[in-house]
Write a protein that holds these residues in place. Structure first.
Motif, PDB file in Angstrom:
ATOM      1  N   ARG A  68       9.333   9.372 -30.680  1.00 23.25           N
ATOM      2  CA  ARG A  68       9.256  10.830 -30.777  1.00 23.25           C
ATOM      3  C   ARG A  68      10.682  11.349 -30.994  1.00 23.25           C
ATOM      4  NH1 ARG A  68       5.013  13.362 -28.753  1.00 23.25           N
ATOM      5  NH2 ARG A  68       6.202  15.001 -27.711  1.00 23.25           N
ATOM      6  N   LYS A  89       8.736   9.815 -35.630  1.00 23.41           N
ATOM      7  CA  LYS A  89       7.824  10.957 -35.788  1.00 23.41           C
ATOM      8  C   LYS A  89       8.566  12.174 -35.255  1.00 23.41           C
ATOM      9  CE  LYS A  89       3.452  13.052 -35.165  1.00 23.41           C
ATOM     10  NZ  LYS A  89       3.852  14.106 -36.092  1.00 23.41           N
ATOM     11  N   VAL A 131       8.910  15.468 -33.719  1.00 24.16           N
ATOM     12  CA  VAL A 131       7.982  16.301 -32.937  1.00 24.16           C
ATOM     13  C   VAL A 131       8.553  17.684 -32.636  1.00 24.16           C
ATOM     14  CG1 VAL A 131       6.773  14.357 -31.891  1.00 24.16           C
ATOM     15  CG2 VAL A 131       8.812  15.284 -30.749  1.00 24.16           C
ATOM     16  N   ALA A 132       9.899  17.827 -32.698  1.00 20.38           N
ATOM     17  CA  ALA A 132      10.479  19.119 -32.317  1.00 20.38           C
ATOM     18  C   ALA A 132      11.781  19.371 -33.062  1.00 20.38           C
ATOM     19  CB  ALA A 132      10.734  19.150 -30.809  1.00 20.38           C
ATOM     20  N   ASN A 170      11.748  22.273 -41.162  1.00 21.72           N
ATOM     21  CA  ASN A 170      10.341  21.864 -41.006  1.00 21.72           C
ATOM     22  C   ASN A 170       9.605  21.957 -42.351  1.00 21.72           C
ATOM     23  OD1 ASN A 170       8.620  20.862 -39.078  1.00 21.72           O
ATOM     24  ND2 ASN A 170       7.947  22.851 -38.316  1.00 21.72           N
ATOM     25  N   ALA A 208       6.620  19.941 -37.006  1.00 23.54           N
ATOM     26  CA  ALA A 208       7.172  19.834 -35.651  1.00 23.54           C
ATOM     27  C   ALA A 208       7.107  21.183 -34.952  1.00 23.54           C
ATOM     28  CB  ALA A 208       8.624  19.369 -35.738  1.00 23.54           C
ATOM     29  N   LYS A 209       7.198  21.142 -33.603  1.00 19.02           N
ATOM     30  CA  LYS A 209       7.252  22.401 -32.847  1.00 19.02           C
ATOM     31  C   LYS A 209       8.665  22.964 -32.925  1.00 19.02           C
ATOM     32  CE  LYS A 209       5.171  23.338 -28.878  1.00 19.02           C
ATOM     33  NZ  LYS A 209       4.730  23.151 -27.480  1.00 19.02           N
ATOM     34  N   GLU A 214       8.848  18.523 -24.674  1.00 18.32           N
ATOM     35  CA  GLU A 214       8.481  17.523 -25.688  1.00 18.32           C
ATOM     36  C   GLU A 214       8.863  16.095 -25.328  1.00 18.32           C
ATOM     37  OE1 GLU A 214       6.548  18.048 -28.365  1.00 18.32           O
ATOM     38  OE2 GLU A 214       6.334  20.057 -27.522  1.00 18.32           O
ATOM     39  N   PRO A 218      11.378  13.999 -25.995  1.00 17.05           N
ATOM     40  CA  PRO A 218      11.617  13.097 -27.134  1.00 17.05           C
ATOM     41  C   PRO A 218      12.280  11.788 -26.690  1.00 17.05           C
ATOM     42  CG  PRO A 218      13.232  14.878 -27.109  1.00 17.05           C
ATOM     43  CD  PRO A 218      12.244  15.184 -26.010  1.00 17.05           C
TER      44      PRO A 218
END
Ligand SMILES: NC(=O)c1ccc[n+]([C@@H]2O[C@H](COP(=O)([O-])OP(=O)(O)OC[C@H]3O[C@@H](n4cnc5c(N)ncnc54)[C@H](O)[C@@H]3O)[C@@H](O)[C@H]2O)c1
Length: 353
Positions: free
Chosen positions: A8, A32, A34-35, A48, A55-56, A68, A70
């Protein structure tokens, strides 16, 4: 974790460099995203959108770390933020941080980053991605094979800034001499003008001498004053290294473009020349760093190497303060001697650019 794990990944700082890291991250199926966190939500959204990370988005990196969790964080922030944000990541249990260079604005802060990495077991690397340019790898191989004999000397060329740009050139040079640490450093800075690079004041040029523990002597020139005249074609290497051996020499730009090479005994020899785009360098950097996260090996761009190059930079500034060569390891210094001298009014600095 096995090499097939999916990590992450989060970015903190989504500006120019983040877009370059994103190329490498996108190419690695183990990552991946994710944020994305940036005080400017629109910068995070742009990243993004461009890479389709889905991602957030966060504007507070501490909130992002807490929510998150990560495994890997890529820090693409201006220099004074590298330490505090790395500390937040390590304390949040992040397994690996890939930080932009330089390490930090002071020698004490660089050492603190190293300490935190060890204490928290958080792999810390710096984006000295030029190590992954094929030309630089070729030079390392040719030197190892003895093509220029025993390395005696290096001419190091850097753009006009020791801390921000010089770290690339020093890192490149040290990679050519088996990562030998320096023995002593003697430097002079040009403060005809002072600059502000990513929120750290710096000189507009520098010159000096570095003697490495393996006996190699290096002469360093940073800044382009008078090297562009009378025509740009007369410019010497503007960023890169000339490695001079007992049997020949090689000249290579910092992105690995080999300018030339001579073997005194074999005038027909020419080093093979292969360019690597900055995208490919970033892909190599991310792939290798994730490999090392999986295997636990010291990465090619480890904090240990960045720390050795940083030590030379701060010793260089300290030698200006002492008017003397400075022996390494650098002791009794925790600040940035250049900034201390600037703030003390020691330099008659005219303009800040
Ligand atoms: N490795 C290289 O070859 C190379 C090349 C150029 C720059 N750099 C380094 O990269 C670093 C970043 O440079 P850049 O060109 O990407 O800068 P940039 O200004 O383009 O991007 C920085 C981003 O950080 C955001 N930001 C600022 N404060 C923040 C905070 N507290 N939390 C979250 N986000 C915040 C900004 O909004 C901006 O989007 C610098 O340290 C620079 O030295 C490295």
């Amino acid at each position: 974790m096995s090499t097939s794990s999916v990590y992450r990944v989060a970015f903190i700082g989504c500006g120019k460099r983040a877009h370059e890291h994103a190329v490498g991250v996108q190419a690695d199926s183990r990552c991946k995203v994710v944020a994305l966190s940036d005080i400017s939500a629109s910068s995070a959204e742009a990243l993004n959108g461009e890479f389709g990370f889905d991602a957030k988005i966060f504007t507070d990196h501490k909130k992002m770390l807490a929510e998150e969790k990560p495994d890997v964080v890529i820090i693409c922030l201006w220099t004074p933020l590298h330490l505090p944000v790395f500390r937040d990541c390590a304390e949040a249990g992040v397994k690996a941080v890939l930080s932009e260079k330089p390490m930090s604005a002071t020698w004490g802060e660089c050492r603190e980053m190293a300490r935190i990495s060890e204490e928290k077991g958080c792999q810390l690397t710096f984006s000295l991605q030029r190590r992954f340019a094929k030309g630089n790898q070729t030079v390392r191989r040719l030197i190892k094979e003895g093509k220029i004999g025993q390395v005696l000397r290096m001419d190091l060329y850097s753009p006009p800034n020791m801390l921000d740009c010089g770290i690339h050139t020093l890192d490149q040079g040290m990679s050519f001499i088996g990562e030998s640490p320096a023995k002593w450093v003697l430097g002079a800075v040009d403060t005809t003008e002072t600059h502000n690079w990513f929120n750290v004041p710096s000189e507009c040029g520098a010159t000096g001498r570095i003697v490495f523990r393996n006996g190699v002597q290096a002469f360093l020139q940073s800044g382009a004053i008078d090297t562009w005249e009378p025509t740009p074609s007369k410019t010497d290497i503007w960023a890169g290294v000339r490695v001079i051996g007992s049997e020949g020499f090689i000249e290579v730009m910092w992105d690995g473009q080999i300018v030339g090479g001579i073997n005194y005994a074999d005038p027909s020899w020419k080093p093979e020349m292969e360019l690597t785009s900055s995208d490919e360098q970033m892909k190599g950097y991310i792939r290798h760093t994730i490999d090392c996260l999986a295997t636990g090996e010291e990465p090619e761009v480890s904090y240990q190497k960045a720390l050795r190059a940083s030590e030379i930079i701060f010793a260089f500034y300290e030698s200006v303060r002492r008017n003397a060569r400075v022996e390494l390891p650098l002791t009794g210094v925790t600040d940035n001697p250049f900034i201390a001298m600037l703030e003390n009014g020691q330099f008659a600095a005219q303009t800040i650019k």
